[in-house]
Design a protein around this motif. Structure first.
Motif, PDB file in Angstrom:
ATOM      1  N   LEU A 163      38.049  16.603  55.488  1.00  6.51           N
ATOM      2  CA  LEU A 163      38.390  17.891  56.102  1.00  6.51           C
ATOM      3  C   LEU A 163      37.440  18.229  57.238  1.00  6.51           C
ATOM      4  CD1 LEU A 163      39.184  20.046  52.929  1.00  6.51           C
ATOM      5  CD2 LEU A 163      40.760  18.686  54.332  1.00  6.51           C
ATOM      6  N   SER A 164      36.151  17.926  57.023  1.00  2.30           N
ATOM      7  CA  SER A 164      35.154  18.160  58.076  1.00  2.30           C
ATOM      8  C   SER A 164      33.921  17.313  57.786  1.00  2.30           C
ATOM      9  CB  SER A 164      34.773  19.636  58.149  1.00  2.30           C
ATOM     10  OG  SER A 164      34.099  20.038  56.977  1.00  2.30           O
ATOM     11  N   VAL A 165      33.181  16.963  58.841  1.00  5.52           N
ATOM     12  CA  VAL A 165      31.971  16.171  58.684  1.00  5.52           C
ATOM     13  C   VAL A 165      30.894  16.719  59.602  1.00  5.52           C
ATOM     14  CG1 VAL A 165      32.824  14.469  60.361  1.00  5.52           C
ATOM     15  CG2 VAL A 165      30.963  13.847  58.806  1.00  5.52           C
ATOM     16  N   ASP A 166      29.688  16.893  59.058  1.00  5.52           N
ATOM     17  CA  ASP A 166      28.542  17.404  59.804  1.00  5.52           C
ATOM     18  C   ASP A 166      27.349  16.490  59.536  1.00  5.52           C
ATOM     19  OD1 ASP A 166      26.460  18.740  60.969  1.00  5.52           O
ATOM     20  OD2 ASP A 166      26.910  20.688  60.074  1.00  5.52           O
ATOM     21  N   PRO A 167      27.192  15.423  60.346  1.00  5.77           N
ATOM     22  CA  PRO A 167      26.103  14.450  60.112  1.00  5.77           C
ATOM     23  C   PRO A 167      24.726  15.086  60.131  1.00  5.77           C
ATOM     24  CG  PRO A 167      27.682  13.612  61.713  1.00  5.77           C
ATOM     25  CD  PRO A 167      28.002  15.062  61.513  1.00  5.77           C
ATOM     26  N   ALA A 168      24.501  16.037  61.035  1.00  8.07           N
ATOM     27  CA  ALA A 168      23.176  16.651  61.160  1.00  8.07           C
ATOM     28  C   ALA A 168      22.778  17.356  59.866  1.00  8.07           C
ATOM     29  CB  ALA A 168      23.160  17.627  62.326  1.00  8.07           C
ATOM     30  N   ALA A 169      23.728  18.050  59.267  1.00  6.47           N
ATOM     31  CA  ALA A 169      23.457  18.776  58.014  1.00  6.47           C
ATOM     32  C   ALA A 169      23.742  17.915  56.792  1.00  6.47           C
ATOM     33  CB  ALA A 169      24.300  20.043  57.955  1.00  6.47           C
ATOM     34  N   GLN A 170      24.239  16.682  57.047  1.00  9.41           N
ATOM     35  CA  GLN A 170      24.614  15.770  55.969  1.00  9.41           C
ATOM     36  C   GLN A 170      25.585  16.450  54.995  1.00  9.41           C
ATOM     37  OE1 GLN A 170      21.249  13.830  54.148  1.00  9.41           O
ATOM     38  NE2 GLN A 170      20.564  12.914  56.058  1.00  9.41           N
ATOM     39  N   ARG A 171      26.658  16.992  55.584  1.00 10.83           N
ATOM     40  CA  ARG A 171      27.681  17.647  54.777  1.00 10.83           C
ATOM     41  C   ARG A 171      29.034  17.034  55.093  1.00 10.83           C
ATOM     42  NH1 ARG A 171      26.009  24.052  55.413  1.00 10.83           N
ATOM     43  NH2 ARG A 171      24.093  23.961  54.185  1.00 10.83           N
ATOM     44  N   LEU A 172      29.783  16.789  54.033  1.00 10.76           N
ATOM     45  CA  LEU A 172      31.099  16.189  54.161  1.00 10.76           C
ATOM     46  C   LEU A 172      32.048  16.932  53.230  1.00 10.76           C
ATOM     47  CD1 LEU A 172      32.714  13.777  55.405  1.00 10.76           C
ATOM     48  CD2 LEU A 172      32.079  12.473  53.367  1.00 10.76           C
ATOM     49  N   SER A 173      33.079  17.554  53.821  1.00  4.13           N
ATOM     50  CA  SER A 173      34.061  18.275  53.012  1.00  4.13           C
ATOM     51  C   SER A 173      35.284  17.396  52.817  1.00  4.13           C
ATOM     52  CB  SER A 173      34.468  19.583  53.704  1.00  4.13           C
ATOM     53  OG  SER A 173      33.353  20.443  53.800  1.00  4.13           O
ATOM     54  N   LEU A 174      35.724  17.276  51.567  1.00  2.00           N
ATOM     55  CA  LEU A 174      36.820  16.374  51.222  1.00  2.00           C
ATOM     56  C   LEU A 174      37.913  17.125  50.478  1.00  2.00           C
ATOM     57  CD1 LEU A 174      34.591  13.468  49.840  1.00  2.00           C
ATOM     58  CD2 LEU A 174      35.527  13.634  52.154  1.00  2.00           C
ATOM     59  N   SER A 175      39.077  16.490  50.434  1.00  2.00           N
ATOM     60  CA  SER A 175      40.205  17.073  49.698  1.00  2.00           C
ATOM     61  C   SER A 175      40.994  15.984  48.999  1.00  2.00           C
ATOM     62  CB  SER A 175      41.126  17.843  50.641  1.00  2.00           C
ATOM     63  OG  SER A 175      42.277  18.295  49.953  1.00  2.00           O
ATOM     64  N   ILE A 176      41.321  16.252  47.746  1.00  2.63           N
ATOM     65  CA  ILE A 176      42.216  15.362  47.007  1.00  2.63           C
ATOM     66  C   ILE A 176      43.657  15.861  47.138  1.00  2.63           C
ATOM     67  CG2 ILE A 176      42.854  14.513  44.707  1.00  2.63           C
ATOM     68  CD1 ILE A 176      39.899  14.626  43.961  1.00  2.63           C
ATOM     69  N   LYS A 177      43.820  17.153  47.061  1.00  4.02           N
ATOM     70  CA  LYS A 177      45.176  17.714  47.066  1.00  4.02           C
ATOM     71  C   LYS A 177      45.885  17.534  48.405  1.00  4.02           C
ATOM     72  CE  LYS A 177      44.744  22.601  48.415  1.00  4.02           C
ATOM     73  NZ  LYS A 177      44.909  23.982  47.942  1.00  4.02           N
ATOM     74  N   ALA A 178      45.110  17.342  49.474  1.00  5.43           N
ATOM     75  CA  ALA A 178      45.717  17.144  50.796  1.00  5.43           C
ATOM     76  C   ALA A 178      46.530  15.861  50.867  1.00  5.43           C
ATOM     77  CB  ALA A 178      44.647  17.139  51.874  1.00  5.43           C
ATOM     78  N   LEU A 179      46.264  14.940  49.912  1.00  2.00           N
ATOM     79  CA  LEU A 179      46.998  13.672  49.879  1.00  2.00           C
ATOM     80  C   LEU A 179      48.133  13.702  48.870  1.00  2.00           C
ATOM     81  CD1 LEU A 179      43.937  11.223  50.009  1.00  2.00           C
ATOM     82  CD2 LEU A 179      45.407  11.948  51.903  1.00  2.00           C
ATOM     83  N   GLU A 180      48.344  14.852  48.222  1.00  2.95           N
ATOM     84  CA  GLU A 180      49.413  14.982  47.237  1.00  2.95           C
ATOM     85  C   GLU A 180      50.531  15.861  47.787  1.00  2.95           C
ATOM     86  OE1 GLU A 180      47.406  16.657  43.923  1.00  2.95           O
ATOM     87  OE2 GLU A 180      46.388  14.783  43.359  1.00  2.95           O
ATOM     88  N   GLU A 181      51.739  15.611  47.348  1.00  4.94           N
ATOM     89  CA  GLU A 181      52.884  16.408  47.800  1.00  4.94           C
ATOM     90  C   GLU A 181      52.807  17.795  47.183  1.00  4.94           C
ATOM     91  OE1 GLU A 181      57.779  16.177  47.949  1.00  4.94           O
ATOM     92  OE2 GLU A 181      56.593  14.559  47.054  1.00  4.94           O
ATOM     93  N   ARG A 182      53.047  18.791  48.005  1.00  6.70           N
ATOM     94  CA  ARG A 182      52.985  20.162  47.512  1.00  6.70           C
ATOM     95  C   ARG A 182      54.201  20.478  46.652  1.00  6.70           C
ATOM     96  NH1 ARG A 182      52.249  23.685  52.779  1.00  6.70           N
ATOM     97  NH2 ARG A 182      53.801  22.167  53.495  1.00  6.70           N
TER      98      ARG A 182
END
Length: 402
Positions: free
Chosen positions: A339-358
């Motif tokens: 969902l988003s990546v911030d190398p400087a802050a070493q933060r990575l936002s991920l999603s499982i539901k984004a790959l599933e059918e609503r």
């Protein structure tokens, strides 16, 4: 006849002059059934015997194969056998004479403090037996500057050891390998600490490993790579990823000459995982990862060595999730979308539901929301174009009047 008697008496008198410890020459006359050599002692008219065990200090030496009748050897008298002159003989030794000469040479050429290169011929309970021309001994406490559990590893090696004590009278030669190691280490410490600086990247060899890290030889001085500095990935035991003798690149993290400590890092010589995560996994990328930790607010998923991202509880499923542990478990492999990546802050936002059918219900709600947003937009647009003369009724038709 008188002349012969005189020669015999002279020979018998000469035999009485043979004393224990004398060095004599002996000519081999015959080998007996016990593989001993019977020799004639030169100038005495009497015989002596060389047992196989007194021929050589080498355990595999074969006197009958190396010598022949007529050979003359230098020998030392060990003791007399028998009591009468005519029937008496002497026990002789070639091995002990060689040892005596070797002791004389060592005492003449060396003194305590000298360093010798000696092969290790035997490992015994108390230390190492070495061959310095004579039998020498390195006590266990003088082998290394650390505890050694298995002395057999030195058998067959040639080591450098310093003479501690020479005592030919007691056949005593004590040496210390540790003294040489300590001296070499002191010299190496001066050299290493004089040339290394924090931040330097150098090569070394893995010397040994413990549960808490690996010691790397930098040229006679060991530095410690803590287990946390071996890899960006989690390492349980250094032996899982390293092996003794392996050449590695290390970065110098700290130098303490007073305590003779050097802190090193292997992982900091490698590209950091966060340095390339932005280019290799930009927003929208689908990755496969492993669930590492579960918390009340989400799950941390490892997508690369040293890189963990957070799947917030709201991004686990389209269904309501009370606790991440209800649907996920540690060690599970999952697919996630960035969902988003911030190398400087070493933060990575991920999603499982984004790959599933609503679910259909969620789609309907979204459609209704979209319609409402569209109507508002139209009204907003109308307001902006009010001078064109259109009315709300013109736009919405009969629905408006109803």
């Amino acid at each position: 006849m008188n002349e012969e008697n005189n020669e015999l008496l002279a020979a018998l008198d000469a035999a009485t002059d043979i004393k224990v410890g004398d060095v004599v020459k002996g000519e081999i006359l015959v080998f007996d059934d016990q593989r001993q050599a019977i020799v004639g002692i030169e100038g005495t008219g009497v015989e002596g015997v060389i047992p196989a065990r007194e021929y050589s200090s080498k355990p595999d030496a074969d006197m009958t194969a190396e010598l022949k009748v007529g050979d003359v050897l230098d020998l030392v008298v060990i003791r007399k056998i028998g009591s009468d002159k005519e029937g008496g003989s002497y026990l002789l030794s070639k091995k002990r004479l060689e040892a005596r000469l070797a002791w004389d040479k060592i005492e003449k050429d060396h003194k305590p403090g000298d360093v010798l290169e000696v092969p290790v011929i035997q490992a015994v309970r108390g230390g190492l037996v070495v061959d310095a021309g004579v039998r020498g001994f390195i006590p266990a406490s003088m082998i290394e500057n650390r505890f050694v559990s298995d002395l057999n590893q030195y058998k067959g090696q040639t080591v450098r050891a310093q003479i501690v004590e020479i005592d030919p009278a007691d056949n005593r030669l004590i040496l210390s390998r540790r003294a040489v190691i300590d001296a070499e280490r002191s010299e190496a410490i001066e050299k290493v600490f004089g040339t290394l600086n924090e931040g330097d990247v150098v090569e070394g060899k893995v010397a040994r490993m413990t549960d808490f890290g690996a010691f790397v030889d930098l040229g006679g001085v060991d530095g410690l790579v803590h287990v946390s500095e071996i890899s960006y990935d989690r390492v349980s035991k250094p032996a899982d990823v390293l092996k003794a003798g392996e050449t590695v690149k290390v970065k110098v993290l700290g130098l303490d000459k007073e305590k003779q400590r050097i802190s090193l890092s292997i992982k900091q010589t490698q590209p950091g995982p966060w340095e390339k995560i932005a280019t290799e996994a930009p927003e929208g990328t689908v990755l496969e990862g492993t669930v590492k930790r579960l918390t009340d607010f989400g799950a941390f998923v490892q997508v690369a060595a040293g890189v963990e991202g957070l799947v917030h509880i709201s991004q686990i499923s389209h269904k309501h999730v009370e606790s991440p542990a209800e649907v996920l478990k540690s060690g599970e492999t999952v697919k996630v979308k960035v969902l988003s990546v911030d190398p400087a802050a070493q933060r990575l936002s991920l999603s499982i539901k984004a790959l599933e059918e609503r679910p259909a219900s969620e789609k309907k709600e979204d459609k209704q929301t979209d319609n409402k947003q569209a109507s508002s937009s139209e009204i907003k647009n109308y307001t902006a174009d009010e001078e064109e003369g259109f009315t709300i009724g013109d736009i919405l038709g009969d629905d408006f009047s109803k």
